[in-house]
Scaffold this active site. Sequence first.
Site, PDB file in Angstrom:
ATOM      1  N   HIS A  63     -18.164  41.829 -11.256  1.00 22.90           N
ATOM      2  CA  HIS A  63     -16.975  41.675 -11.825  1.00 22.90           C
ATOM      3  C   HIS A  63     -16.179  42.880 -12.566  1.00 22.90           C
ATOM      4  O   HIS A  63     -17.102  43.765 -13.008  1.00 22.90           O
ATOM      5  CB  HIS A  63     -16.670  40.567 -12.743  1.00 22.90           C
TER       6      HIS A  63
ATOM      7  N   GLU B 167     -14.785  43.611 -15.239  1.00 25.05           N
ATOM      8  CA  GLU B 167     -15.099  43.961 -16.812  1.00 25.05           C
ATOM      9  C   GLU B 167     -16.617  44.158 -16.868  1.00 25.05           C
ATOM     10  O   GLU B 167     -17.025  44.910 -17.680  1.00 25.05           O
ATOM     11  CB  GLU B 167     -14.624  42.619 -17.377  1.00 25.05           C
TER      12      GLU B 167
ATOM     13  N   CYS C 293     -12.993  35.902 -16.691  1.00 27.10           N
ATOM     14  CA  CYS C 293     -13.588  34.601 -16.470  1.00 27.10           C
ATOM     15  C   CYS C 293     -14.631  34.486 -17.540  1.00 27.10           C
ATOM     16  O   CYS C 293     -14.959  35.187 -18.542  1.00 27.10           O
ATOM     17  CB  CYS C 293     -14.325  34.738 -15.234  1.00 27.10           C
TER      18      CYS C 293
ATOM     19  N   CYS D  75     -17.270  37.076 -17.970  1.00 28.82           N
ATOM     20  CA  CYS D  75     -16.748  38.556 -18.474  1.00 28.82           C
ATOM     21  C   CYS D  75     -16.503  37.957 -19.967  1.00 28.82           C
ATOM     22  O   CYS D  75     -16.793  39.226 -20.701  1.00 28.82           O
ATOM     23  CB  CYS D  75     -15.730  38.949 -17.494  1.00 28.82           C
TER      24      CYS D  75
HETATM   25 ZN   LIG Z   1     -15.276  37.728 -14.576  1.00 25.67          ZN
END
Ligand SMILES: [Zn+2]
Length: 168
Positions: free
Chosen positions: A65, A67, A95, A98
């Site tokens: 992801h 981040e 999320c 993250c």
């Molecule tokens: Zn994430």
Amino acid sequence: MSNATHDDETLGELDALYLRRAIALSAEARRRGNRPFGAVIADAHGRVLAEASNRNGESGDCTAHAEVNALRLAGPLHGREVLAGATMYASGEPCVMCAGAIFWSGIRRVVFGIDAVSLRRFRGAVGRQQDLELSCRQVFEASPQRFVVHGPCLLEEAAAPHEGAWET
Ligand SMILES: [Zn+2]
């Protein structure tokens, strides 16, 4: 979206600049075959420490992801004192994974574009596209340290790269 309007008003000039950069990175991620997410980390003086985009599609790594990718770049280069004063700009609401990674990084300020609830409208009903229904704020509230979270911000701009991006 009264929340968005409210949080847009709290954004500083640099906040808007870096959030727009994260949104641009989200569009770039999509062009390269990934989900449209981007992230920028800037220190307390407004200096960019790292920027990254989602690489799930390119790498086959479900943890890639934006981040997390940005944290993997910034962490080895900058001390925890620097990260403690930094801000994570994310084109989409972080999320659960993250948000956890942000917690472990020591970063305590987050500015995000499109929120998870709005994102679900794009994800549709396909099971594998559904996310964990826990907001980043709920994760941060479980922290012994105080977080400052702004979002959703620049919602329309942040949503644009998601149009038609979740149909496959
Ligand atoms: Zn994430």
